[in-house]
Design a protein around this motif. Structure first.
Motif, PDB file in Angstrom:
ATOM      1  N   SER A 112      52.918  27.014  34.970  1.00  0.00           N
ATOM      2  CA  SER A 112      53.174  26.288  35.771  1.00  0.00           C
ATOM      3  C   SER A 112      53.506  25.532  37.101  1.00  0.00           C
ATOM      4  O   SER A 112      52.515  24.554  36.181  1.00  0.00           O
ATOM      5  CB  SER A 112      53.621  27.983  36.908  1.00  0.00           C
ATOM      6  N   GLU A 113      53.827  25.330  37.469  1.00  0.00           N
ATOM      7  CA  GLU A 113      53.915  23.302  38.905  1.00  0.00           C
ATOM      8  C   GLU A 113      52.915  23.942  38.964  1.00  0.00           C
ATOM      9  O   GLU A 113      52.225  22.842  39.806  1.00  0.00           O
ATOM     10  CB  GLU A 113      54.926  23.821  39.332  1.00  0.00           C
ATOM     11  N   SER A 114      51.873  25.020  39.381  1.00  0.00           N
ATOM     12  CA  SER A 114      50.922  24.926  40.181  1.00  0.00           C
ATOM     13  C   SER A 114      49.259  25.416  39.537  1.00  0.00           C
ATOM     14  O   SER A 114      48.444  24.805  39.953  1.00  0.00           O
ATOM     15  CB  SER A 114      50.776  26.723  40.939  1.00  0.00           C
ATOM     16  N   ASP A 115      49.785  24.966  38.047  1.00  0.00           N
ATOM     17  CA  ASP A 115      48.435  25.296  37.749  1.00  0.00           C
ATOM     18  C   ASP A 115      48.469  22.931  36.860  1.00  0.00           C
ATOM     19  O   ASP A 115      49.017  22.301  37.303  1.00  0.00           O
ATOM     20  CB  ASP A 115      48.888  25.685  35.542  1.00  0.00           C
ATOM     21  N   SER A 116      47.282  22.965  36.516  1.00  0.00           N
ATOM     22  CA  SER A 116      46.344  22.108  36.639  1.00  0.00           C
ATOM     23  C   SER A 116      46.717  21.129  35.753  1.00  0.00           C
ATOM     24  O   SER A 116      48.129  20.950  34.681  1.00  0.00           O
ATOM     25  CB  SER A 116      44.970  21.852  36.539  1.00  0.00           C
ATOM     26  N   PRO A 117      46.667  19.079  35.934  1.00  0.00           N
ATOM     27  CA  PRO A 117      47.444  18.776  35.036  1.00  0.00           C
ATOM     28  C   PRO A 117      46.865  18.539  33.499  1.00  0.00           C
ATOM     29  O   PRO A 117      47.873  18.523  32.654  1.00  0.00           O
ATOM     30  CB  PRO A 117      47.313  16.882  36.103  1.00  0.00           C
ATOM     31  N   ALA A 118      46.301  18.740  34.016  1.00  0.00           N
ATOM     32  CA  ALA A 118      44.664  18.923  32.511  1.00  0.00           C
ATOM     33  C   ALA A 118      45.164  20.529  31.513  1.00  0.00           C
ATOM     34  O   ALA A 118      45.225  20.120  30.437  1.00  0.00           O
ATOM     35  CB  ALA A 118      43.406  19.103  33.191  1.00  0.00           C
ATOM     36  N   LEU A 119      45.499  21.204  32.694  1.00  0.00           N
ATOM     37  CA  LEU A 119      46.157  22.560  31.337  1.00  0.00           C
ATOM     38  C   LEU A 119      46.953  22.131  31.247  1.00  0.00           C
ATOM     39  O   LEU A 119      47.609  22.756  29.747  1.00  0.00           O
ATOM     40  CB  LEU A 119      46.655  23.615  32.262  1.00  0.00           C
TER      41      LEU A 119
END
Length: 1010
Positions: free
Chosen positions: A625-632
Motif C-alpha cells: 500500500s502507499e503506507s509501505d516503505s519505498p524499499a518494500l
C-alpha cells in the motif's frame, strides 16, 4: 551491442581523406583569381596547413594557376633566401631561354650551377641595402620570367629574415606598365611560433591598395569530421560515434593527432569491427604518438623555466584551474627568464603564493605559446588533451608525485572539496590514507548519481593498494566494491575482470576470518557467474553458505541464487533442492523487505524450472500500500516485472499483462526508471508475441539505439528487431541483428536470450537452404536445455532444431529430441511448451513420411490457445502443404488462402509473399490490396525526421535534440533509426554523406555548428 571483434590488419590503414576544408580550398581559389593577392593561412601544428596546400594544388581550381611552392625548413640558422631558391631549382632545370635582363646576373651567387646561362655578375654596390634590393628585383624578375602567377611559402615562422624581406618585397612591389602583374603570395605559419618582431606581421598590414587580402584560420575538425576522417583510413567503413567522440576529445580534432592516434591504435591492436562499425577497446587513455609528442616537447623546450613549470603544474591538474593555484603548485616565485632545453629541476615546496609579477609573466608566456589557454574565469587549461598528456608524461616520476601532493593540498582547502580530483592527486602522490578517504567519498557520490562504473573503477584502483590498508578497511571496501559492481549496467568487460581479481586477492590474504571471507565469496560468486565462469561461481557460493549463518537473509539469497536454472552444470532437481533449502530457513527474523525479496526470487526460480508451485509462491506475496516503505514497494515492483516475464515465457499472456500493469503503476508512482524501461519492453514483447505489430518497429528501433537504454533491454530489442526484419523480408538486416545480439547474449551470459536468437538464426538458415548451418547454430544452445530438463526455454528453438534434423535426414536424432521433450513436458504442462512440442511432433511426423496435416492442426490450436497468431499461421501453412500432399487439394487451397490473408493482416510481408507465390502456383489469383491509412513517406524521411537529421548534422546528441524539439530521447532515437533504415546507412557519418548526396539538406546545413 557487442558484435564480432575483428582486429584491423595493418594493410587496411590508408592515408586519410581530405576532410572539412572544402570551403577553405574554394576561398583560396577565389582569392588567387583576383591578383595580386596575399593569403595568410594560420593554424597550430598538425592542423593540416600543408594538406590544404596539397589539395588546392591538386584541385581543378588550383591547377588554373602556375604556382611556385617553397617550404621553410626548421633549421636554427636558416639559409638566406634558401626556401625560394630551392623552389626555383625544383621548378626548372635551368634558365636557358628565359627572357632575362642583365639584372638577373645578380643571381649568380645564389644559383652558381646556372651561371653559364645567366648574365654577367653586375658590379658590386657599396650600399648593402641597395645590393639586397637589386637581388630581390633579380629574383622577382626570374619568377615572372618563369610564368609563375603565385608563390606559396609554407612554414614561414621558420623563415630567415632575408626571405621574409623578399616576401614583403613581392607583396608590395607593383609592376610597371611593361611588366606582367606581380605574383600573388600564399604563406602558411603557426601563430604561436612566429618570433617577436617578425616581418610576417607586416604582410597583412602594409599592402598596396588593390591587393586582394585573405586570412584563413584552420579550426580543428569537429566530431562528425573526425569520424569521417577515421572512416576514410579504415576502408570507408563506418566508425562508431562513441569512438569518434573519444578520439575528438583526446586529440582536439587536430588532423595529424587523429591520424597518428588511429595508427597507434592499429599498432596496439586496439581497433575492432563491431556490428559493421570500427570501435576501440575500453581504454581510459590514448597514448600520444612519437610524432605528436616530439612536436609538443619541442615547443615546450623553447619556453623559459617558469613557463615550463606552469605547464607542468597545469598538466598535473589536468582540468581548468585558477592561475594562482597553478603557479603556487608550480613554485613560480621568480627566477631567470631564459630559454632552457633541459628538463626542469624540481622547485622547492612553496609555502606562500607566488609573487604577482613572475606569476603573470609565466602564465602569459605559457598562454602565448599556444599550449595553454585562459578562460573568462582566469582558469588555465591546455588547448588540447594530448598536449597535457605529453607534458605530464615528460615529468620525472618523483617530481610528478610531489606536484600531485601539492595539488591535493591546495584543493583540500576548497569547500566542498573536489573529491574526484583529490582521489586522483593523492593516488598519484601515493598518499594511501588520504587516497582512501576521498576515493570512498567519490565512489558514493558516483553511485548516488547512478554511475556505478566510475564508483567501481575508483574502489578497484584503491584495493590494488590493499597491502597498505588495514584489514578492516580492506574488508569494508571490498564488500562495498562487490555491491556496486553487481549494480553496473555495462557488459562484462576488463573492469569486471579486475574487480573479480581484486576480490579474490582480498579473500586470499589470510587476514579475514571464515565469516568475513563468506561475505565476499557471495558477491564474488555472482560476479563470476556474470562473466560465464559458472563452475567457479558455484564453488565460491557453496563455500560461503556454511559461514553465513543458516537463518540469515544473505544465506537465503545465496541458496536462491543457486536455485536459478542456468547456474552451474547440474540438473533441474539440484536447483529445486537449493530452493527447498532456502524455503526451509527461518524467515521470522527477517525484515518485510528481505522476506519479500527472497520469496519473489524463489518464485521466479521455480517458474523458470517450469514448476507450477512458483505461481503459488507468487500469489502468496503480500500486496503493498502507499503506507509501505519505498524499499518494500520497490521489491514488489521488481517482483511484478519478473512474474510478468515468467508468465510471458509460460504463454500465460493475460496473466503477464496483469503483473506488468501492476509493476508499471508502481514504477510510475515511485519513479523507478530502470525497472520501468524493462516493464515497458515486457509489454512490447507481449505485443509482438500476441500479434499486435502495428508501430512496433519504431518502438523497438528506438529502444535498441537509445544511448540510455539498459544493455539487456537493448539486447532484447535487437532480438525482436531480428525477428521483425526476418518476417518483413529484410533477411540481411535480420541476420545482422540476430548475430550481434547473440554475441551480446553470450557476453552477458543471458542463456535464455541466446536460445531465442539461435531459433531466429536457425530459421533464417533453413529458409535459405543452408541446413548444415542451421544444425550448427541450434546444437550448442539447446544442449543445456536437454541436460538440465528445463524445456520451458525450448519453445522457439526445439521446433527449428527438429526441422533442421529432419531436413538433413537425421531422423534418429530428431526422434530422441522429441521423445525427451515429451517426457519433460508431460510432468510440467506449460502452455507455451505444449505448443512447441506439438509443432515438433508434426515436423517429425512429416519428416518420417507419415500423414501430418492433423498434427499441424493440433499445433495451430495449441498456439491459438495462447494466442500466438504468427505461429498459428505458420503451423496452418504447413498443414495446408500436407493437405496438398495427402490429396485434399481443395481444403489445402482454402486453408492456404486464409493463411495468406492472415499473414497480410499481421504484417508478415516475407511470409505473405512466400504463401502468395505458392497460391499462384496452384492457380489462385492473389493481390495484396492497400488497406487504407496514411501511406507514409516510403524511403524518404518525413518532415519531422528531417528536423532530427539537421540537428544530428549540427553535432547534437539525441538528448540535446530531444530538448530542442521537446521530445523524449527515445522518440528521437526511434526517428533517427528510422531515417538510417530508410537510407540504408548504419552510422551518423554515413547519414551525413547520404543526405547531402540525395539533396535532402543543403550542403551548407551538413557542416556542424558546434
Amino acid at each position: 551491442m557487442v558484435g564480432d571483434r575483428q582486429a584491423i590488419p595493418r594493410s587496411e590503414i590508408s592515408a586519410p581523406a581530405f576532410m572539412g576544408r572544402e570551403r577553405e580550398v574554394a576561398a583560396l581559389g577565389q582569392a588567387l583569381s583576383q591578383p595580386p593577392a596575399v593569403v595568410l593561412v594560420e593554424a597550430e601544428p598538425g592542423a593540416g596547413k600543408s594538406r590544404l596546400v596539397q589539395e588546392f594544388l591538386a584541385a581543378p581550381i588550383g591547377q588554373r594557376h602556375r604556382l611556385l611552392v617553397a617550404v621553410c625548413p626548421p633549421f636554427r640558422e636558416a639559409l638566406t633566401l634558401g626556401p625560394i631558391v630551392d623552389a626555383v631549382r625544383q621548378a626548372r632545370e635551368g634558365v636557358a631561354g628565359l627572357p632575362l635582363t642583365a639584372l638577373a646576373g645578380a643571381l649568380r651567387p645564389l644559383l652558381p650551377e646556372w651561371a653559364d646561362d645567366l648574365p654577367p655578375l653586375p658590379a658590386p654596390l657599396d650600399d648593402a641595402k641597395a645590393a639586397r634590393h637589386r637581388l630581390f628585383r633579380a629574383l622577382a624578375e626570374l619568377i615572372r620570367a618563369m610564368g609563375v602567377t603565385g608563390v606559396i611559402v609554407e612554414d614561414v615562422h621558420w623563415a630567415d629574415p632575408v626571405t621574409m624581406e623578399f616576401l614583403l618585397f613581392l607583396a608590395s612591389h607593383r609592376a610597371s606598365r611593361q611588366q606582367a602583374e606581380p605574383p600573388s603570395l600564399l604563406v602558411t605559419y603557426r601563430p604561436a611560433d612566429v618570433p617577436p618582431g617578425s616581418l610576417l606581421l607586416r604582410l597583412s598590414s602594409r599592402l598596396p591598395v588593390g591587393t586582394t587580402q585573405l586570412r584563413i584560420g584552420l579550426a580543428p575538425l569537429d566530431v562528425l569530421q573526425t569520424a569521417g576522417m577515421v572512416s576514410s583510413m579504415l576502408g570507408d567503413e563506418p566508425v562508431s560515434m562513441e569512438f569518434a567522440r573519444f578520439l575528438h576529445e583526446r586529440t582536439g580534432g587536430v588532423p595529424l593527432a587523429v591520424e597518428e592516434s588511429v595508427r597507434l591504435l592499429r599498432d596496439r591492436a586496439d581497433l575492432f569491427r563491431r556490428n559493421g562499425e570500427w570501435v576501440r577497446r575500453l581504454l581510459p587513455d590514448l597514448q600520444v604518438s612519437p610524432t605528436i609528442r616530439d612536436s609538443v616537447l619541442e615547443r615546450v623546450q623553447r619556453l623559459t623555466r617558469p613557463a615550463q613549470q606552469v605547464l607542468q603544474a597545469a598538466a598535473v591538474f589536468a582540468e581548468p584551474t585558477p592561475g594562482d593555484t597553478v603557479t603556487v603548485v608550480a613554485g613560480v616565485v621568480g627566477g631567470p627568464s631564459r630559454a632552457v632545453a633541459d628538463p626542469v629541476p624540481p622547485a622547492a615546496d612553496p609555502v606562500s603564493p607566488a609573487s604577482s609579477e613572475p606569476m603573470s609573466a609565466a602564465i602569459s608566456e605559457a598562454v602565448a605559446s599556444g599550449l595553454l589557454r585562459e578562460d573568462e574565469r582566469l582558469r588555465l587549461t591546455f588547448r588540447h588533451a594530448f598536449m597535457s598528456q605529453v607534458v605530464y608524461e615528460a615529468i620525472p616520476g618523483a617530481e610528478r608525485r610531489r606536484l600531485h601532493r601539492l595539488a591535493g593540498e591546495q584543493l583540500e582547502r576548497l569547500d566542498p572539496p573536489p573529491v574526484v580530483a583529490l582521489t586522483r592527486h593523492f593516488r598519484e602522490a601515493n598518499q594511501v590514507e588520504k587516497w582512501s578517504h576521498f576515493a570512498e567519498q567519490a565512489a558514493e557520490r558516483a553511485v548516488a548519481g547512478g554511475d556505478h562504473t566510475t564508483a567501481t573503477a575508483l574502489l578497484t584502483e584503491l584495493l590494488h593498494a590493499a597491502d597498505q590498508l588495514p584489514p578492516e578497511t580492506q574488508l569494508r571496501l571490498a564488500r562495498r566494491l562487490a555491491t556496486i559492481a553487481l549494480g553496473r549496467r555495462e557488459q562484462v568487460d576488463e573492469l569486471h575482470q579486475r574487480v573479480v581479481a581484486v576480490l579474490r586477492r582480498v579473500v586470499e590474504t589470510g587476514s579475514l576470518n571464515d565469516r568475513e571471507q563468506a561475505q565476499l565469496r557471495n558477491p564474488l560468486g555472482r560476479l563470476l557467474a556474470q562473466q560465464g565462469d559458472l563452475a567457479a561461481a558455484q564453488t565460491e557460493l557453496e563455500r560461503a553458505i556454511p559461514h553465513l549463518g543458516q537463518d540469515t537473509a544473505e544465506a537465503g539469497r545465496v541458496m536462491t541464487y543457486l536455485g536459478w536454472p542456468w547456474l552451474g552444470p547440474w540438473g533441474a532437481q539440484a536447483h529445486r533442492e537449493w530452493l527447498r533449502r532456502a524455503a526451509a530457513l527461518d524467515h521470522s527474523r527477517l525484515s518485510p523487505v528481505e522476506r519479500t525479496s527472497l520469496q519473489a526470487d524463489r518464485a521466479v526460480a521455480l517458474l523458470q524450472l517450469g514448476d507450477d508451485e512458483g505461481w503459488q509462491v507468487a500469489s502468496a506475496l503480500p500486496a503493498v500500500s502507499e503506507s509501505d516503505s519505498p524499499a518494500l514497494r520497490r521489491q514488489r515492483c521488481r517482483a511484478c516485472l519478473n512474474f510478468g516475464t515468467a508468465a510471458t515465457l509460460w504463454g500465460l499472456y493475460d496473466r503477464a499483462r496483469r503483473w506488468l500493469a501492476e509493476g508499471m503503476a508502481l514504477a510510475d508512482a515511485e519513479h523507478y526508471p530502470r525497472i520501468r524501461s524493462k516493464i515497458a519492453f515486457g509489454e512490447v514483447e507481449l505485443a509482438w508475441l500476441s500479434g499486435h505489430w502495428q508501430e512496433l518497429e519504431p518502438q523497438l528501433t528506438a529502444v535498441a539505439h537509445d544511448e540510455d537504454t539498459e544493455p539487456l533491454v537493448a539486447l532484447n530489442a535487437a532480438r525482436l528487431l531480428g525477428w521483425w526484419h526476418t518476417v518483413d523480408g529484410s533477411l540481411r538486416r535480420g541476420e545482422e541483428y540476430f548475430t550481434a545480439a547473440m554475441r551480446d547474449a553470450r557476453h552477458f551470459g543471458a542463456i535464455e536470450d541466446e536460445l531465442d536468437l539461435a531459433a531466429g538464426l536457425g530459421r533464417l538458415r533453413l529458409a535459405e537452404g543452408r541446413v548444415g548451418e542451421a544444425l550448427a547454430v541450434t546444437a550448442a544452445p539447446l544442449a543445456p536445455v536437454v541436460s538440465k530438463q528445463v524445456w520451458l526455454f525450448a519453445t522457439a528453438l526445439a521446433p527449428v532444431r527438429v526441422a533442421a534434423l529432419t531436413t538433413a535426414g537425421k531422423l534418429n536424432e530428431a526422434v530422441e529430441l522429441v521423445t525427451a521433450y515429451e517426457q519433460g513436458v508431460r510432468e510440467r504442462p506449460v502452455p507455451a511448451s505444449l505448443a512447441g512440442l506439438a509443432t515438433c511432433q508434426a515436423l517429425l511426423a512429416e519428416g518420417q513420411g507419415a500423414p501430418a496435416a492433423a498434427r499441424y492442426a493440433a499445433a495451430a490450436e495449441a498456439w491459438q490457445r495462447l494466442p500466438r497468431p504468427y505461429e498459428v499461421l505458420l503451423a496452418q501453412e504447413r498443414q495446408a502443404r500436407c493437405l496438398f500432399a495427402e490429396g485434399a487439394e481443395q481444403s489445402g487451397q482454402e486453408l492456404l488462402t486464409r493463411v495468406w490473408q492472415g499473414l497480410a493482416e499481421l504484417g508478415a510481408r516475407a511470409d505473405e509473399e512466400r504463401v502468395g507465390r505458392q497460391l499462384r502456383e496452384y492457380g489462385v489469383d492473389v493481390r495484396r490490396p492497400w488497406r487504407g491509412g496514411r501511406r507514409g513517406y516510403g524511403t524518404q524521411p518525413s518532415p519531422r525526421e528531417l528536423e532530427v537529421i539537421k540537428l544530428v548534422l549540427a553535432g547534437k546528441t539525441n538528448r540535446e535534440i530531444a530538448q530542442v524539439l521537446h521530445k523524449s530521447p527515445r522518440t528521437v532515437a526511434g526517428q533517427l533509426a528510422s531515417v538510417m533504415r530508410k537510407l540504408g546507412v548504419s552510422s551518423r557519418t554515413e547519414l551525413a554523406v547520404r543526405v547531402v548526396e540525395e539533396g535532402l539538406v543543403a550542403e551548407s546545413e551538413a557542416r556542424p555548428t558546434g
